[in-house]
Scaffold this motif. Structure first.
Motif, PDB file in Angstrom:
ATOM      1  N   GLY A  79       0.819  -1.273  -0.043  1.00 17.00           N
ATOM      2  CA  GLY A  79      -0.094   0.061  -0.081  1.00 17.00           C
ATOM      3  C   GLY A  79       0.925   1.228  -0.081  1.00 17.00           C
ATOM      4  O   GLY A  79       0.515   2.320  -0.719  1.00 17.00           O
ATOM      5  N   ALA A  80       1.887   1.290   0.846  1.00 17.94           N
ATOM      6  CA  ALA A  80       2.863   2.424   0.777  1.00 17.94           C
ATOM      7  C   ALA A  80       3.455   2.590  -0.356  1.00 17.94           C
ATOM      8  O   ALA A  80       3.569   3.710  -1.039  1.00 17.94           O
ATOM      9  CB  ALA A  80       4.031   1.841   1.758  1.00 17.94           C
ATOM     10  N   VAL A  81       3.704   1.555  -1.318  1.00 22.90           N
ATOM     11  CA  VAL A  81       4.445   1.793  -2.748  1.00 22.90           C
ATOM     12  C   VAL A  81       3.432   2.385  -3.497  1.00 22.90           C
ATOM     13  O   VAL A  81       3.766   3.170  -4.437  1.00 22.90           O
ATOM     14  CB  VAL A  81       4.995   0.435  -3.268  1.00 22.90           C
ATOM     15  CG1 VAL A  81       5.504   0.883  -4.472  1.00 22.90           C
ATOM     16  CG2 VAL A  81       6.125   0.030  -2.521  1.00 22.90           C
ATOM     17  N   SER A 137      -5.077   0.307   2.523  1.00 25.97           N
ATOM     18  CA  SER A 137      -5.537   1.611   2.834  1.00 25.97           C
ATOM     19  C   SER A 137      -4.328   2.431   4.059  1.00 25.97           C
ATOM     20  O   SER A 137      -4.077   3.351   3.781  1.00 25.97           O
ATOM     21  CB  SER A 137      -6.638   1.809   3.141  1.00 25.97           C
ATOM     22  OG  SER A 137      -7.115   0.880   4.410  1.00 25.97           O
ATOM     23  N   VAL A 138      -4.250   1.353   4.858  1.00 24.42           N
ATOM     24  CA  VAL A 138      -3.369   2.164   6.017  1.00 24.42           C
ATOM     25  C   VAL A 138      -1.807   2.472   5.476  1.00 24.42           C
ATOM     26  O   VAL A 138      -1.197   3.469   5.970  1.00 24.42           O
ATOM     27  CB  VAL A 138      -3.337   1.235   7.180  1.00 24.42           C
ATOM     28  CG1 VAL A 138      -2.262   1.535   8.332  1.00 24.42           C
ATOM     29  CG2 VAL A 138      -4.687   1.328   8.090  1.00 24.42           C
ATOM     30  N   GLY A 139      -1.549   1.487   4.594  1.00 25.45           N
ATOM     31  CA  GLY A 139      -0.237   1.705   4.060  1.00 25.45           C
ATOM     32  C   GLY A 139      -0.007   3.250   3.248  1.00 25.45           C
ATOM     33  O   GLY A 139       1.057   3.609   3.497  1.00 25.45           O
ATOM     34  N   GLY A 140      -1.025   3.885   2.919  1.00 27.22           N
ATOM     35  CA  GLY A 140      -1.157   4.945   2.367  1.00 27.22           C
ATOM     36  C   GLY A 140      -1.386   6.170   3.212  1.00 27.22           C
ATOM     37  O   GLY A 140      -1.080   7.432   2.959  1.00 27.22           O
ATOM     38  N   GLY A 144       0.395  10.130   4.400  1.00 20.99           N
ATOM     39  CA  GLY A 144      -0.072  11.218   3.653  1.00 20.99           C
ATOM     40  C   GLY A 144      -0.543  12.118   4.794  1.00 20.99           C
ATOM     41  O   GLY A 144      -0.425  13.338   4.412  1.00 20.99           O
ATOM     42  N   ALA A 145      -1.302  11.729   5.632  1.00 21.65           N
ATOM     43  CA  ALA A 145      -1.629  12.486   6.517  1.00 21.65           C
ATOM     44  C   ALA A 145      -0.491  13.278   7.263  1.00 21.65           C
ATOM     45  O   ALA A 145      -0.480  14.321   7.591  1.00 21.65           O
ATOM     46  CB  ALA A 145      -2.441  11.596   7.663  1.00 21.65           C
ATOM     47  N   ALA A 146       0.415  12.331   7.495  1.00 20.82           N
ATOM     48  CA  ALA A 146       1.926  13.157   8.189  1.00 20.82           C
ATOM     49  C   ALA A 146       2.381  14.153   7.364  1.00 20.82           C
ATOM     50  O   ALA A 146       2.637  15.215   7.634  1.00 20.82           O
ATOM     51  CB  ALA A 146       2.854  12.010   8.625  1.00 20.82           C
ATOM     52  N   THR A 377       6.289   8.176  -0.919  1.00 25.76           N
ATOM     53  CA  THR A 377       6.799   6.941  -1.159  1.00 25.76           C
ATOM     54  C   THR A 377       7.928   6.311   0.245  1.00 25.76           C
ATOM     55  O   THR A 377       7.997   5.262   0.713  1.00 25.76           O
ATOM     56  CB  THR A 377       7.260   6.684  -2.244  1.00 25.76           C
ATOM     57  OG1 THR A 377       6.416   6.937  -3.342  1.00 25.76           O
ATOM     58  CG2 THR A 377       7.921   5.316  -2.477  1.00 25.76           C
ATOM     59  N   GLY A 378       8.990   7.184   0.254  1.00 27.18           N
ATOM     60  CA  GLY A 378       9.972   6.994   1.266  1.00 27.18           C
ATOM     61  C   GLY A 378       9.494   6.867   2.658  1.00 27.18           C
ATOM     62  O   GLY A 378      10.040   5.680   3.348  1.00 27.18           O
ATOM     63  N   LEU A 379       8.736   7.893   3.218  1.00 29.26           N
ATOM     64  CA  LEU A 379       8.212   7.796   4.270  1.00 29.26           C
ATOM     65  C   LEU A 379       7.376   6.859   4.681  1.00 29.26           C
ATOM     66  O   LEU A 379       7.492   5.981   5.693  1.00 29.26           O
ATOM     67  CB  LEU A 379       7.589   9.349   4.819  1.00 29.26           C
ATOM     68  CG  LEU A 379       7.067   9.671   6.160  1.00 29.26           C
ATOM     69  CD1 LEU A 379       6.942  10.992   6.180  1.00 29.26           C
ATOM     70  CD2 LEU A 379       5.537   9.072   6.084  1.00 29.26           C
ATOM     71  N   SER A 380       6.313   6.609   3.772  1.00 34.48           N
ATOM     72  CA  SER A 380       5.519   5.616   3.925  1.00 34.48           C
ATOM     73  C   SER A 380       6.111   3.891   3.905  1.00 34.48           C
ATOM     74  O   SER A 380       5.693   3.113   4.852  1.00 34.48           O
ATOM     75  CB  SER A 380       4.303   5.481   3.078  1.00 34.48           C
ATOM     76  OG  SER A 380       3.645   6.748   2.971  1.00 34.48           O
TER      77      SER A 380
END
Length: 459
Positions: A79-81, A137-140, A144-146, A377-380
């Motif tokens: 999800g992060a990717v 969904s949590v992966g992204g 994004g919120a941060a 991408t990097g942070l997530s």
């Protein structure tokens, strides 16, 4: 000579109204996402093992339920990717609307799932499928919120600004714990029949409220500047993941640094709740007590995030990792008393000191590792890989370590101490850096037109 310290505003631009909207959106959105996620985590060891895996021996059923919890974590890096790519290319805001909608829909559908007795093997299959949607969904979502808070804020106050997304996590834990605990007061047969479903159904109401807030905020000013730069440039821009992987050391150090914090999060979450419920506390009481610990966690995160703006992220986080390792044995000893006061002190200490000091500066620490074009991408990805290992497999690992003798927690103490050493080394090898230069305060009228530009690359 005046001794009054310069007061540095958190916002960039003429006033802080837009930043306040962004911080509210980040906080509420993250709270709702983690209400959904933690609700599942708490239910996995208390409810799902009895409803979806009741054909297995009790101990095996609990492990199976925790395995479904881990499945959600396994897909979080994916999800992060995926969402990181769109967040770095299309925009932070649109991705956040999508991830919240996905999370809310998956959780609400869990409220109407058939149990094993009603649908046989199809029941756990459907549960796992919805869990995968949650994980994606949590992966992204968190990244994004941060970033929305991080990139709207004055660089010298980013620690305190970005923590509002992180503080949404214990707030969601608090809300999930209280709601589930209230329904756990019902007669057990009614609770297991339909009472547990109501907290999951409430997610739909929360998501509608969260989306109303989220669609009202503006796009990140740093992302807008990055988009304009790319539009004016003829150079070929690599995919965000490729850009992140070109500096693998940054990603690896960030991931290892977060392992110990996530194990502390596991102790205060699914594993700690289940451990307390099997050592003399009722299900409802341990949920209420865990929720009280979440309140302490929020206060700790706010305090330590602000402190990190003054003395740096690394000293605060290293202190939190050390305290977290030291508190493991007292945490279990207090839970084993089987008393409410012991459990309350255990959850308050681990949440306020260990989690507060590590997760408070965490969002700014991670945001400062990566450039704007690949930051989502990097942070997530760094965060979610650590979450998968420490948070997803944490309950399984800790359960396995005491499988032979549930009263002997020594293997857990040594395991967490070893992971803490790894995280401390990674933090020491990381650099205190910001990848954007602070703007000249008082001279910015338009935060988009005058957003800070990159002056240092994260290596």
């Amino acid at each position: 000579m005046s001794t009054t310290k310069e007061k540095i505003p958190m916002y960039i631009g003429k006033d802080g109204r837009e930043l306040r909207r962004v911080l509210t959106s980040s906080y509420v959105g993250s709270m709702i996402e983690y209400y959904d996620f933690v609700l599942y985590a708490a239910a996995s060891g208390l409810i799902f093992n009895r409803l979806f895996f009741n054909d297995l021996p009790p101990a095996v059923a609990t492990v199976a339920a925790f395995a479904t919890l881990a499945v959600g974590f396994v897909v979080r890096p994916l999800g992060a990717v995926v969402f990181g790519y769109f967040g770095d290319r299309i925009g932070r805001k649109s991705v956040l609307v999508l991830t919240m909608s996905m999370m809310g829909a998956a959780t609400a559908l869990m409220a109407v799932l058939p149990t094993r007795d009603q649908a046989g093997v199809l029941a756990p299959i459907l549960l796992i499928a919805l869990r995968i949607v949650q994980g994606l969904s949590v992966g992204g979502e968190w990244g994004g919120a941060a970033l929305m808070a991080f990139e709207h804020a004055n660089p010298r106050r980013r620690g305190f600004a970005a923590v509002f997304a992180t503080a949404g996590q214990p707030s969601g834990s608090l809300l999930a714990g209280v709601v589930l605990a209230v329904f756990a007061l019902m007669p057990e047969d009614q609770f297991l029949s339909w009472g547990w479903r109501v907290p999951f159904a409430l997610s739909a109401v929360l998501v509608i409220f969260g989306l109303w807030i989220r669609v009202r905020v503006s796009e990140s000013p740093l992302f807008v500047v990055e988009q304009e730069r790319r539009a004016a440039s003829t150079e070929r821009v690599p995919a965000p993941l490729i850009e992140v992987l070109r500096r693998p050391g940054t990603l690896i150090l960030a991931f290892v640094a977060l392992l110990a914090p996530f194990l502390s999060f596991t102790l205060s979450g699914a594993f700690g709740i289940t451990f307390g419920a099997t050592h003399g506390l009722t299900t409802s009481s341990v949920l209420f007590i865990s929720s009280a610990g979440s309140l302490v966690c929020i206060a700790g995160e706010l305090f330590f995030a602000a402190l990190s703006d003054r003395i740096g992220r690394r000293p605060v986080m290293i202190g939190g990792v050390i305290v977290g390792a030291v508190l493991v044995l007292p945490f279990f000893a207090l839970l084993q008393t089987g008393t409410a006061w012991g459990a309350l002190l255990a959850f308050a200490l681990i949440n306020g000191l260990a989690i507060g000091a590590t997760f408070g500066p965490l969002a700014a620490f991670m945001g400062e590792r990566f450039q704007t074009g690949s930051r989502f991408t990097g942070l997530s990805l760094g965060y979610q890989i650590a979450a998968t290992i420490g948070g997803g497999f944490g309950p399984l690992i800790l359960t396995a370590l005491i499988a032979g003798d549930p009263s002997d927690v020594t293997p857990i103490v040594w395991f967490i101490a070893g992971v803490a050493v790894l995280s401390i080394v990674a933090l020491l090898l990381s650099k205190e850096r910001t990848v954007e230069a602070p703007p000249v305060l008082g001279e910015i009228d338009n935060p988009v037109a005058h957003a800070p530009v990159a002056v240092e690359t994260a290596k």
